[in-house]
Write a protein that holds these residues in place. Sequence first.
Motif, mmCIF file in Angstrom:
data_model
loop_
_atom_site.group_PDB
_atom_site.id
_atom_site.type_symbol
_atom_site.label_atom_id
_atom_site.label_comp_id
_atom_site.label_asym_id
_atom_site.label_seq_id
_atom_site.Cartn_x
_atom_site.Cartn_y
_atom_site.Cartn_z
ATOM 1 N N GLU A 24 0.831 -1.205 0.000
ATOM 2 C CA GLU A 24 0.000 0.000 0.000
ATOM 3 C C GLU A 24 0.868 1.258 0.000
ATOM 4 O O GLU A 24 0.637 2.187 -0.781
ATOM 5 C CB GLU A 24 -0.925 -0.025 1.221
ATOM 6 C CG GLU A 24 -1.872 1.149 1.306
ATOM 7 C CD GLU A 24 -2.783 1.052 2.509
ATOM 8 O OE1 GLU A 24 -3.998 1.226 2.325
ATOM 9 O OE2 GLU A 24 -2.294 0.809 3.636
ATOM 10 N N ALA A 25 1.888 1.286 0.853
ATOM 11 C CA ALA A 25 2.786 2.449 0.918
ATOM 12 C C ALA A 25 3.530 2.642 -0.395
ATOM 13 O O ALA A 25 3.804 3.771 -0.804
ATOM 14 C CB ALA A 25 3.777 2.279 2.067
ATOM 15 N N GLY A 26 3.843 1.523 -1.065
ATOM 16 C CA GLY A 26 4.560 1.590 -2.329
ATOM 17 C C GLY A 26 3.711 2.021 -3.509
ATOM 18 O O GLY A 26 4.226 2.246 -4.604
ATOM 19 N N GLY A 27 2.403 2.133 -3.298
ATOM 20 C CA GLY A 27 1.524 2.623 -4.356
ATOM 21 C C GLY A 27 0.562 1.604 -4.935
ATOM 22 O O GLY A 27 -0.161 1.927 -5.889
ATOM 23 N N MET A 28 0.527 0.391 -4.408
ATOM 24 C CA MET A 28 -0.409 -0.610 -4.924
ATOM 25 C C MET A 28 -1.725 -0.515 -4.144
ATOM 26 O O MET A 28 -1.710 -0.551 -2.910
ATOM 27 C CB MET A 28 0.163 -2.021 -4.795
ATOM 28 C CG MET A 28 -0.799 -3.091 -5.321
ATOM 29 S SD MET A 28 -0.064 -4.740 -5.344
ATOM 30 C CE MET A 28 0.965 -4.598 -6.805
ATOM 31 N N PRO A 29 -2.844 -0.430 -4.839
ATOM 32 C CA PRO A 29 -4.122 -0.456 -4.129
ATOM 33 C C PRO A 29 -4.300 -1.812 -3.439
ATOM 34 O O PRO A 29 -3.886 -2.845 -3.971
ATOM 35 C CB PRO A 29 -5.161 -0.280 -5.237
ATOM 36 C CG PRO A 29 -4.411 0.214 -6.429
ATOM 37 C CD PRO A 29 -3.012 -0.274 -6.284
ATOM 38 N N VAL A 30 -4.888 -1.796 -2.247
ATOM 39 C CA VAL A 30 -5.120 -3.034 -1.513
ATOM 40 C C VAL A 30 -6.619 -3.277 -1.377
ATOM 41 O O VAL A 30 -7.413 -2.346 -1.329
ATOM 42 C CB VAL A 30 -4.442 -3.017 -0.127
ATOM 43 C CG1 VAL A 30 -2.927 -2.928 -0.269
ATOM 44 C CG2 VAL A 30 -4.971 -1.904 0.746
ATOM 45 N N ASN A 164 9.350 -5.503 -5.710
ATOM 46 C CA ASN A 164 8.930 -4.567 -6.746
ATOM 47 C C ASN A 164 9.173 -5.145 -8.135
ATOM 48 O O ASN A 164 8.305 -5.063 -9.012
ATOM 49 C CB ASN A 164 9.663 -3.233 -6.576
ATOM 50 C CG ASN A 164 9.176 -2.183 -7.538
ATOM 51 O OD1 ASN A 164 8.016 -2.170 -7.941
ATOM 52 N ND2 ASN A 164 10.071 -1.293 -7.917
ATOM 53 N N GLN A 165 10.327 -5.743 -8.353
ATOM 54 C CA GLN A 165 10.613 -6.332 -9.665
ATOM 55 C C GLN A 165 9.650 -7.475 -9.971
ATOM 56 O O GLN A 165 9.165 -7.605 -11.097
ATOM 57 C CB GLN A 165 12.065 -6.803 -9.729
ATOM 58 C CG GLN A 165 13.077 -5.664 -9.682
ATOM 59 C CD GLN A 165 12.754 -4.524 -10.636
ATOM 60 O OE1 GLN A 165 12.585 -4.737 -11.829
ATOM 61 N NE2 GLN A 165 12.644 -3.315 -10.105
ATOM 62 N N GLU A 173 9.961 1.741 -3.848
ATOM 63 C CA GLU A 173 10.680 0.844 -2.940
ATOM 64 C C GLU A 173 11.055 1.522 -1.625
ATOM 65 O O GLU A 173 11.012 0.894 -0.564
ATOM 66 C CB GLU A 173 11.930 0.298 -3.629
ATOM 67 C CG GLU A 173 11.616 -0.571 -4.822
ATOM 68 C CD GLU A 173 12.839 -0.934 -5.648
ATOM 69 O OE1 GLU A 173 13.982 -0.777 -5.147
ATOM 70 O OE2 GLU A 173 12.651 -1.388 -6.797
ATOM 71 N N ALA A 174 11.427 2.788 -1.684
ATOM 72 C CA ALA A 174 11.804 3.501 -0.458
ATOM 73 C C ALA A 174 10.617 3.590 0.495
ATOM 74 O O ALA A 174 10.765 3.388 1.708
ATOM 75 C CB ALA A 174 12.335 4.891 -0.793
ATOM 76 N N LYS A 175 9.450 3.887 -0.042
ATOM 77 C CA LYS A 175 8.258 3.958 0.812
ATOM 78 C C LYS A 175 7.886 2.581 1.351
ATOM 79 O O LYS A 175 7.422 2.453 2.481
ATOM 80 C CB LYS A 175 7.086 4.572 0.051
ATOM 81 C CG LYS A 175 7.247 6.059 -0.167
ATOM 82 C CD LYS A 175 6.052 6.648 -0.886
ATOM 83 C CE LYS A 175 6.219 8.152 -1.060
ATOM 84 N NZ LYS A 175 5.101 8.734 -1.824
ATOM 85 N N MET A 176 8.084 1.552 0.542
ATOM 86 C CA MET A 176 7.822 0.188 1.013
ATOM 87 C C MET A 176 8.716 -0.144 2.201
ATOM 88 O O MET A 176 8.249 -0.618 3.238
ATOM 89 C CB MET A 176 8.072 -0.826 -0.103
ATOM 90 C CG MET A 176 7.066 -0.787 -1.228
ATOM 91 S SD MET A 176 7.580 -1.862 -2.595
ATOM 92 C CE MET A 176 7.446 -3.487 -1.848
ATOM 93 N N ALA A 177 10.010 0.097 2.055
ATOM 94 C CA ALA A 177 10.970 -0.233 3.107
ATOM 95 C C ALA A 177 10.730 0.590 4.371
ATOM 96 O O ALA A 177 10.930 0.104 5.486
ATOM 97 C CB ALA A 177 12.391 -0.041 2.590
ATOM 98 N N ALA A 178 10.275 1.829 4.204
ATOM 99 C CA ALA A 178 10.061 2.713 5.349
ATOM 100 C C ALA A 178 8.929 2.238 6.257
ATOM 101 O O ALA A 178 8.869 2.628 7.431
ATOM 102 C CB ALA A 178 9.788 4.139 4.860
ATOM 103 N N VAL A 179 8.043 1.416 5.738
ATOM 104 C CA VAL A 179 6.911 0.907 6.514
ATOM 105 C C VAL A 179 7.344 -0.102 7.572
ATOM 106 O O VAL A 179 6.707 -0.253 8.607
ATOM 107 C CB VAL A 179 5.864 0.276 5.557
ATOM 108 C CG1 VAL A 179 4.867 -0.574 6.296
ATOM 109 C CG2 VAL A 179 5.161 1.361 4.769
ATOM 110 N N VAL A 180 8.438 -0.794 7.330
ATOM 111 C CA VAL A 180 8.894 -1.846 8.247
ATOM 112 C C VAL A 180 9.272 -1.222 9.584
ATOM 113 O O VAL A 180 10.076 -0.294 9.634
ATOM 114 C CB VAL A 180 10.077 -2.626 7.645
ATOM 115 C CG1 VAL A 180 10.589 -3.665 8.632
ATOM 116 C CG2 VAL A 180 9.666 -3.277 6.331
#
Length: 189
Positions: A24-30, A164-165, A173-180
Motif C-alpha cells: 500500500e505504501a509503495g503505491g499498490m491499491p489493496v 517490486n521487480q 521501494e523507499a516507501k515500502m521499506a520505510a513501513v517496516v
Amino acid sequence: MNPFVTIVSGLPRSGTSMMMRMLEAGGMPVVTDAIREADVDNPRGYYEFEPAKKTKDDPSWLDAAHGKAVKMVYQLLYDLPGDRHYRVLFMRRSMPEVLASQKKMLARLGRDDGGISDEKMAALFQSQLAKFEAWAAQQPHLAILEVDYNQMVSDPVPLASQINQFLGGILDEAKMAAVVEPDLYRNRG
C-alpha cells in the motif's frame, strides 16, 4: 491494468499484514474491508477481506482485484480460479516465532490453543506447507516469490526491490521499506 492479482499469503502470524502495508505504501491499491480492527497483536491493522475467505463459493470479487493486493491465508489459494493469473508473495517466518506469536494472540483473545504442543503444531504446519508447495508448483496460474520476514525486518531495502521487480517494477521501494517497523518485531525465536 495489471494482468494479475497480487496475493499476500503465508502461515498465520508470518508478516502478511506488514507486507500489505508495504505494498500500500509503495503505491499498490489493496483490497480490504477493515472489519477486523487493529489491536495489540496487529497495531497497524490486519488488512483482511472477508469475501476472500469465501472464494470457493463466490470468486466474483476477483473481477475488481486485478492490479491490487489481497491477503489470503495459504489454504485459501487452493480455491483461486485458474482462469486468471496471480503473483503470490509468500511470507516465511521462523516457525518458533510463528508459534509464539500465535500463542500470545490466542491468550490475549482468551482462546485455548487446543493443548497442541509446539512440536505437533510445527509438524502440522510443515506438512500442510509441503503439500501446498507441491500443489502450487503444478499451477500455471500462480507465480510465487517467497519473502523472509526475519530478513525483511532486519534489512528491508533489498527485499523491497526484489518484490517490486516481481510485481512489475511500478512500486516506490523507499516507501515500502520505510513501513517496516522493527519495534513491532516482538516474538523472536
